[in-house]
Design an enzyme around this catalytic site. Structure first.
Site, PDB file in Angstrom:
ATOM      1  CD  GLU A  14      38.909  61.800  23.007  1.00  0.00           C
ATOM      2  OE1 GLU A  14      39.138  62.999  22.746  1.00  0.00           O
ATOM      3  OE2 GLU A  14      37.799  61.252  22.816  1.00  0.00           O
ATOM      4  CE1 TYR A  46      36.659  66.129  35.675  1.00  0.00           C
ATOM      5  CE2 TYR A  46      35.496  67.885  34.521  1.00  0.00           C
ATOM      6  CZ  TYR A  46      35.869  67.279  35.695  1.00  0.00           C
ATOM      7  OH  TYR A  46      35.477  67.801  36.906  1.00  0.00           O
ATOM      8  NE  ARG A 104      29.326  74.297  25.141  1.00  0.00           N
ATOM      9  CZ  ARG A 104      28.345  74.273  24.252  1.00  0.00           C
ATOM     10  NH1 ARG A 104      27.840  75.407  23.798  1.00  0.00           N
ATOM     11  NH2 ARG A 104      27.895  73.127  23.780  1.00  0.00           N
ATOM     12  CB  ALA A 121      36.356  76.516  25.362  1.00  0.00           C
ATOM     13  CG  HIS A 155      29.702  72.856  17.598  1.00  0.00           C
ATOM     14  ND1 HIS A 155      28.455  72.956  18.178  1.00  0.00           N
ATOM     15  CD2 HIS A 155      30.478  72.174  18.482  1.00  0.00           C
ATOM     16  CE1 HIS A 155      28.468  72.374  19.366  1.00  0.00           C
ATOM     17  NE2 HIS A 155      29.684  71.886  19.577  1.00  0.00           N
ATOM     18  CE  LYS A 171      37.155  76.987  21.466  1.00  0.00           C
ATOM     19  NZ  LYS A 171      36.903  75.655  20.873  1.00  0.00           N
ATOM     20  CD  GLN A 182      34.009  65.989  17.039  1.00  0.00           C
ATOM     21  OE1 GLN A 182      34.652  64.941  17.135  1.00  0.00           O
ATOM     22  NE2 GLN A 182      33.236  66.455  17.997  1.00  0.00           N
TER      23      GLN A 182
END
Length: 307
Positions: A14, A46, A104, A121, A155, A171, A182
């Site tokens: 990343e 982004y 999201r 998302a 989360h 999803k 994560q």
């Protein structure tokens, strides 16, 4: 039934768009170094101000046109309209991007701020698939590769870990191809996530995301960004290390231990968060001999195909 060699573990990194000319020069050095490890793709974050988002598009364009690296373009739906998101997907397809990471994004601190049309998302995944259907000719009747986020540790905004698993199920139903986790600091966190996801009906690959942390400050920043409690032994080791080289070695070995456990438990590969610093990322993949494993697997497959 014929027996085929196992696919090589995937490898990806990343990156984020540079915020200054000096950072852009350093990123060029990192891009060249990371390219030598032949990753499957590099993801580009982004988020932030319109200027930062424009920088993301510029970096993706640069990767497509000027490097050997394949970009996975992040796309977040917070603060965006359906029309703007569809336009971004079309823009990526036009550039030659064939992978999108749909998220999201972080909610604005101001509760009165516009959060956009899509609160989750999974709606963004559905939009990407809808736009994709309009471009089947440009895509050679193929598909975009759509990734999503997964959370080995609850989360911060979620009521429970099981709720996070149910969100991942949604999803997948919306059309996600794979998930990237994560960061996490306990080896069992990845395994427990995969086990719970499989029991809930998730069949897509779940790729562990790790970061070779090389300083106490970066560890604290990471904990603040993600809401994941850092490993106290790692924090102590970084605090008491004698110099920068030792801190890097500690961070790399800690990340390597997470990846070894994940690969041993069936992970399909690894995604390395770099903070735009290639040194620790390359140390990690070399410590794991990922380039060698990937080369050997490709040679074995080529020999099988040619037999």
């Amino acid at each position: 039934m014929p027996h085929y060699p196992a696919p090589p573990p995937s490898l990806s990194y990343e990156l984020f768009p540079p915020a200054s000319a000096a950072a852009a020069e350093r990123l060029e050095v990192s891009l060249e170094a990371l390219a030598h490890t032949e990753p499957d793709y590099v993801s580009v974050t982004y988020s932030g101000t319109p200027h930062r988002r424009r920088a993301t598009l510029d970096l993706v364009d640069h990767l497509v046109r000027d490097t050997r690296l394949r970009p996975l373009a992040h796309l977040t739906c917070v603060g965006e309209s359906a029309e703007s998101l569809a336009g971004l997907v079309r823009h990526f397809i036009g550039l030659g991007v064939r992978g999108v990471l749909a998220m999201r994004g972080d909610l604005p601190e101001d509760p009165a701020a516009d959060v956009g049309e899509y609160p989750f998302a999974r709606y963004l995944v559905e939009l990407i698939r809808e736009v994709e259907g309009q471009y089947s000719a440009a895509l050679g009747a193929g598909r975009l590769s759509v990734g999503v986020a997964a959370y080995p540790v609850r989360h911060p905004e979620s009521p429970s870990f099981q709720h996070d698993v149910e969100v991942l199920v949604g999803k997948q139903r919306s059309g996600a191809d794979y998930a990237i986790t994560q960061v996490y600091f306990r080896p069992e966190d990845y395994t427990q996530l995969v086990d719970a996801a499989r029991r809930a009906g998730v069949t897509i690959p779940i790729i562990p995301g790790v970061l070779p942390v090389d300083s106490p400050d970066r560890l604290a920043r990471l904990a603040k960004l993600t809401g994941v409690e850092p490993d106290p032994l790692l924090g102590h080791a970084l605090e008491t290390a004698s110099d920068e080289a030792e801190r890097r070695r500690i961070g790399v070995e800690f990340a390597a231990s997470l990846v070894r456990r994940a690969l041993g438990d069936g992970a399909p590969g690894v995604h390395v968060y770099t903070f735009n610093r290639h040194e620790g990322a390359i140390d990690l993949v070399e410590r794991l001999d990922l380039p060698g494993q990937r080369t050997d697997a490709r040679h074995g497959l080529a020999a099988r195909v040619g037999a």
